[in-house]
Design an enzyme around this catalytic site. Sequence first.
Site, PDB file in Angstrom:
ATOM      1  N   GLU A 116      34.924 -11.167  28.080  1.00  0.00           N
ATOM      2  CA  GLU A 116      35.528 -10.084  27.291  1.00  0.00           C
ATOM      3  C   GLU A 116      34.477  -9.140  26.699  1.00  0.00           C
ATOM      4  O   GLU A 116      34.763  -8.420  25.743  1.00  0.00           O
ATOM      5  CB  GLU A 116      36.418 -10.664  26.173  1.00  0.00           C
ATOM      6  CG  GLU A 116      37.489 -11.628  26.608  1.00  0.00           C
ATOM      7  CD  GLU A 116      38.567 -11.025  27.517  1.00  0.00           C
ATOM      8  OE1 GLU A 116      38.475  -9.850  27.886  1.00  0.00           O
ATOM      9  OE2 GLU A 116      39.493 -11.772  27.871  1.00  0.00           O
ATOM     10  N   HIS A 139      37.522 -12.571  18.823  1.00  0.00           N
ATOM     11  CA  HIS A 139      38.764 -12.749  19.574  1.00  0.00           C
ATOM     12  C   HIS A 139      39.156 -14.214  19.534  1.00  0.00           C
ATOM     13  O   HIS A 139      38.305 -15.096  19.639  1.00  0.00           O
ATOM     14  CB  HIS A 139      38.560 -12.289  21.026  1.00  0.00           C
ATOM     15  CG  HIS A 139      39.661 -12.705  21.950  1.00  0.00           C
ATOM     16  ND1 HIS A 139      40.971 -12.330  21.773  1.00  0.00           N
ATOM     17  CD2 HIS A 139      39.656 -13.480  23.071  1.00  0.00           C
ATOM     18  CE1 HIS A 139      41.717 -12.845  22.735  1.00  0.00           C
ATOM     19  NE2 HIS A 139      40.943 -13.559  23.533  1.00  0.00           N
ATOM     20  N   HIS A 141      42.851 -17.207  19.842  1.00  0.00           N
ATOM     21  CA  HIS A 141      44.223 -17.479  20.287  1.00  0.00           C
ATOM     22  C   HIS A 141      44.972 -18.280  19.223  1.00  0.00           C
ATOM     23  O   HIS A 141      45.438 -19.397  19.490  1.00  0.00           O
ATOM     24  CB  HIS A 141      44.221 -18.300  21.583  1.00  0.00           C
ATOM     25  CG  HIS A 141      43.458 -17.695  22.721  1.00  0.00           C
ATOM     26  ND1 HIS A 141      43.015 -18.433  23.805  1.00  0.00           N
ATOM     27  CD2 HIS A 141      43.061 -16.424  22.972  1.00  0.00           C
ATOM     28  CE1 HIS A 141      42.382 -17.650  24.670  1.00  0.00           C
ATOM     29  NE2 HIS A 141      42.374 -16.427  24.183  1.00  0.00           N
ATOM     30  N   GLU A 169      49.794 -11.254  -0.285  1.00  0.00           N
ATOM     31  CA  GLU A 169      48.503 -10.569  -0.167  1.00  0.00           C
ATOM     32  C   GLU A 169      48.257  -9.873   1.161  1.00  0.00           C
ATOM     33  O   GLU A 169      47.242  -9.192   1.328  1.00  0.00           O
ATOM     34  CB  GLU A 169      47.382 -11.543  -0.507  1.00  0.00           C
ATOM     35  CG  GLU A 169      47.476 -11.856  -1.992  1.00  0.00           C
ATOM     36  CD  GLU A 169      46.375 -12.694  -2.563  1.00  0.00           C
ATOM     37  OE1 GLU A 169      45.492 -13.108  -1.803  1.00  0.00           O
ATOM     38  OE2 GLU A 169      46.419 -12.917  -3.771  1.00  0.00           O
ATOM     39  N   HIS A 210      48.719 -13.126  24.345  1.00  0.00           N
ATOM     40  CA  HIS A 210      47.386 -13.651  24.659  1.00  0.00           C
ATOM     41  C   HIS A 210      46.650 -14.090  23.385  1.00  0.00           C
ATOM     42  O   HIS A 210      46.219 -15.235  23.280  1.00  0.00           O
ATOM     43  CB  HIS A 210      46.570 -12.587  25.413  1.00  0.00           C
ATOM     44  CG  HIS A 210      45.176 -13.019  25.741  1.00  0.00           C
ATOM     45  ND1 HIS A 210      44.561 -12.765  26.933  1.00  0.00           N
ATOM     46  CD2 HIS A 210      44.245 -13.688  25.002  1.00  0.00           C
ATOM     47  CE1 HIS A 210      43.346 -13.282  26.940  1.00  0.00           C
ATOM     48  NE2 HIS A 210      43.130 -13.836  25.764  1.00  0.00           N
TER      49      HIS A 210
HETATM   50  P1  13P Z   1      35.476 -16.348  27.892  1.00  0.00           P
HETATM   51  O1  13P Z   1      35.298 -17.834  28.115  1.00  0.00           O
HETATM   52  O2  13P Z   1      34.972 -15.546  29.054  1.00  0.00           O
HETATM   53  O3  13P Z   1      34.871 -15.922  26.582  1.00  0.00           O
HETATM   54  O4  13P Z   1      37.021 -16.062  27.832  1.00  0.00           O
HETATM   55  C1  13P Z   1      37.837 -16.673  26.882  1.00  0.00           C
HETATM   56  C2  13P Z   1      39.024 -15.836  26.530  1.00  0.00           C
HETATM   57  O5  13P Z   1      39.592 -16.033  25.460  1.00  0.00           O
HETATM   58  C3  13P Z   1      39.485 -14.791  27.449  1.00  0.00           C
HETATM   59  O6  13P Z   1      40.318 -13.882  26.816  1.00  0.00           O
HETATM   60 ZN    ZN Z   2      41.437 -14.817  25.149  1.00  0.00          ZN
END
Ligand code: 13P
Ligand code: ZN
Length: 271
Positions: A116, A139, A141, A169, A210
């Site tokens: 990413e 980033h 999940h 908050e 995602h």
């Molecule tokens: P990477 O292992 O390449 O960082 O990817 C993980 C991910 O969350 C892809 O969106």
């Molecule tokens: Zn991801």
Amino acid sequence: MKDILTAPFVREMTATTANMYRLGWDERNGGNISYLLDERQVGEYLNLKKVIRTIPTGFRADALIGKIFIVTGTGKYFKNVETDPETNLGIIRIAKDGETAELLWGFCDGGKFTSELPAHLMSHMARLKVDPENRVVMHSHPTYTLAMNYVHELDEKKFTHTLWEMCTECIVVFPDGIGILPWMVCGTNAIGEATAKKMEEFRLVVWGMHGIYGVGKNLDEAFGLIETVEKAAQIYMLTCNRPRVNTIKDCELVALAESFGVKYRKDFLNL
Ligand code: 13P
Ligand code: ZN
């Protein structure tokens, strides 16, 4: 030269990735972080003239030429960063051509930066224009945020509004709201460009079904943004199947935002 493993930026990265893993946000290799470093500080730990190898990035990041980042590796597990930072993290500098990364440390098993990287570096460029102090793109999940993506409309106003109603908050922590991209193929320049466009306006961007991106001037700030969204999403998921008896009203959200002196998205309220 000081020992890089004692550098505050390495320690912060290991602590943060471990924390995110333990919260269940970053299964397997899920999630990635990039952190813009201060050249002088890195110079205390590394010989900046010594490039281990060069890696093409596949896109131009001219505004970041010469800038140094510590980044998580592609395919690497957040779970493992703490015990083996030198394999799972890397320190890269954007070369003079704007499209090559010079590896200064890490990825010692021959690995490379996160897939990413386009979304990260393009977001850094976008955020630095709005906030010259921005340093981190994160980033992840997170479970409830992702769950909410399946049952709530992916509309920026509606999604933000629902989260603002979930914890008092929220409007203070992310008054600028949440940008949302539809589901897209990840790891591409296209999703990177779309993310960066949203970052001109938002510090939080949901990638539909995602995960989420958060930014900030340090790791705590980016983490805190995502953490607050995730908490609110959890409250939403715990309550969305039950009749709503009480809610924070829009006039109360206004009172909060005004009391805390934050500039909020008035158009995200129904006034
Ligand atoms: P990477 O292992 O390449 O960082 O990817 C993980 C991910 O969350 C892809 O969106
Ligand atoms: Zn991801």
